[in-house]
Design an enzyme around this catalytic site. Sequence first.
Site, PDB file in Angstrom:
ATOM      1  N   HIS A 105       0.153  -1.003   0.124  1.00 11.43           N
ATOM      2  CA  HIS A 105      -0.076   0.095   0.216  1.00 11.43           C
ATOM      3  C   HIS A 105       1.159   1.339   0.370  1.00 11.43           C
ATOM      4  CE1 HIS A 105      -3.196  -2.737   0.805  1.00 11.43           C
ATOM      5  NE2 HIS A 105      -4.381  -1.442   0.513  1.00 11.43           N
ATOM      6  N   GLY A 106       1.930   0.986   0.298  1.00  9.32           N
ATOM      7  CA  GLY A 106       3.288   3.016   0.328  1.00  9.32           C
ATOM      8  C   GLY A 106       4.357   2.092   1.233  1.00  9.32           C
TER       9      GLY A 106
END
Lengths: 300, 479
Positions: free
Chosen positions: B326-327
């Site tokens: 996701h990051g």
Amino acid sequence: MKKFLIRILLFWGIFIGIYSIFIIRFIYLSNKVSFEIEPNKNILVLGDSQGQFCISDTIIGNTYNLCRWGEGYLPNYLKLKRVLNSPNQIDTLLLIFTPLKTDKNADKTDFSPETVNHTLGKYYPFFSKEEFKLFSFPYFMQGVLRSVTYTDISFQSFGSSGMLYGNHIETVIEKQNKKTPDKTFYGNKVELKYLNKILSLCADHNIQVILFSPPMYQADKFYDTSNFYKIYHKEYSHIPFCDMTEINFPDSCMADINHLNIHGARRISHEIKEIGLQNFVRKYPPSRQSIFTFPSATSQ
Amino acid sequence: MLFNSFEFLIFLPTVFLLYWFVFKSLKWQNFFIVVVSYIFYGWWDWRFLILIAFTTIYSFFSGLYIEKYTDNKKRSRWICASSIIINLLILGIFKYYNFFKENLELLFQAFGIQLDWVTLDILLPVGISFYTFQALSYTIDIYRKKLDPTHDIVAFFAFISFFPQLVAGPIERATNLLPQFYKSRQFDYTKAVDGLRQILWGLFKKMVVADNCALYVNRVFADYTACDGPTLFFGALFFTFQIYGDFSGYSDIAIGTARLFGFSLMRNFNFPYFSRDIAEFWRRWHISLTTWFRDYIYIPLGGSREGKWKSVRNTFIIFLVSGFWHGANWTFITWGAYHATLFLPLLLSGENRKYLGIVAEGKYFPSLKESCQMILTFLLVVFGWIIFRADNVGDAWHYIYNMIATWQWALPEIHKKAALGIVILLCVEWFQREKQHGLQITGNGLLRFRLIRWALYIILICLIIHISGMQADFIYFQF
């Protein structure tokens, strides 16, 4: 496929048809609003919330306050046009002119997404070609589509004097400090252009314009006052200016950093009533005189 | 180009009409899909088209070479590995370089060594994680002989860049989507109408629920130290619906749009907030990513068949990787670890596949037990989202601490439009939970009358026009 396209067209036809009826109704009702001002009122007040919560037209009997929160010079120009095309005895326009109005990002009032609801959607029935050109089509459509939900299309909904209660200076400062600055740059070209349009419209109708800046809390700290005075002295110094920007007004009279509360509004309104508008203007001349030559006032 | 933008409102009908009326042959339709997909993607930044084109070409030729050296295992393994490495390297540079750099600097600093690496000011290409994973699955499936490589480069370009799901999924497998580019597509009235309904429902979720929740959530998370417990709780609660409305809304629009063009994309959400335990939640949330990790990481690592410790290790790995996907932030990794911790007891007790069916199937309302299970699972998920949304792990803990420490039994000021959107969303999805999406209509009851159906669509469109929040990017674009 044929069936699909026919049904889609039919559905959207019905939807657009129904919606158009509401839009037409809104445009019709907006245009039917009477902007007639009672004959005993000869002073019109225009501007944003700073004027709305400062000049009480119930205290000063000969004024009519048509200021409305969040409105720049563009909607005020449209309102003025309507008023002047209706029966009226207006000979003086008290126009709110503050550092917020000359701010380098002042056009935010007209173009930020927040204003779609309360400015664009409300005033597009009064637009001329020139105003239509200012807004992009999708943005404009948002305003038009949302306008059908306005239930109050009365004259009062275009502005009236009001009162704020309490003192929230500290809370507002605290919030302002925490606020993430909006990175979008809007400039101030449109606002200043419509200020000029208001001035020429008044000149055409022999109406005296008085610029008015209500008291603010530490204006220097929160607003670009030097740019404000630069613009005033360069462009508008020929117009009477009642300047209370840097007047040391008691905190107890302020609702927040740029609005008066009920005590402040009463104090100013009573003073105008007692000494008369012209004397009031003379009492508060521009607090900073022109000492420089100014290169450029507007920015985009 | 955003699905909820004016540009897309023009783009979609234009592309639809040209696709069915002008480009009638399969080859031309595929070619047209590639062109419009590149326009769609290039709308953000045309420079990133080079990147996606490179990924596509590299994966395409990797597939061909793996086939060519199918008898030479070592060579085909190297080709597959090189494709994986190149794709992950691109992803790593664009998405994770600064994260690794900062953390390595901190680590070395602890030992008194100063590293002075260059900080790269890199723009994250929209949806890079989505198309990279799609390309990876193609190469791996060929290597595993689950799929024959395509020799049709146009079809492959269309598969990687197919505009409805290009920037935020569902992450399609080549085994499902690629063959759809080989077969001639016929317009299907029922599918197209259902697709439009799904688009409408997706727009409602995005513009009414997510965008309104965002106004409240941004304010609360930006200023959480000044908020009291109930406000912080509602901030987290609204984010829970914001992320669901945003992401599942995008998936609905993507799947619906694909159906208009005769494609079937995989389901990405299955009403996850009606789950009775965390395992069920993960079977219903971001299905395309969860199953990707299951098929390409969890099972190759041995899954749950090689003893308890390996199961624990594998579970932690996929949850951490899922968080990291996701990051580049420790918050996402912590969020992954948090969910792994919630999932493990179920896995170890063998109860992770207890709830495979639909909650309260055939009934209007759930039982008391089911309600309690759903509420508990939901609250655990809400806490997880606080970690996910916070700027850093410290902020997340402070947020949770403040929420508990300043708790009082009072209803805070809430965003009414967001609350209305959430109530409508929950009601509709609860009664539609046995269907594919919130607006799937099977022709029973009052909805069999066209007038009623059209009135319903008009109400939804009016809600979208009148109570939608400020237009915002889809959250998952950044992933």
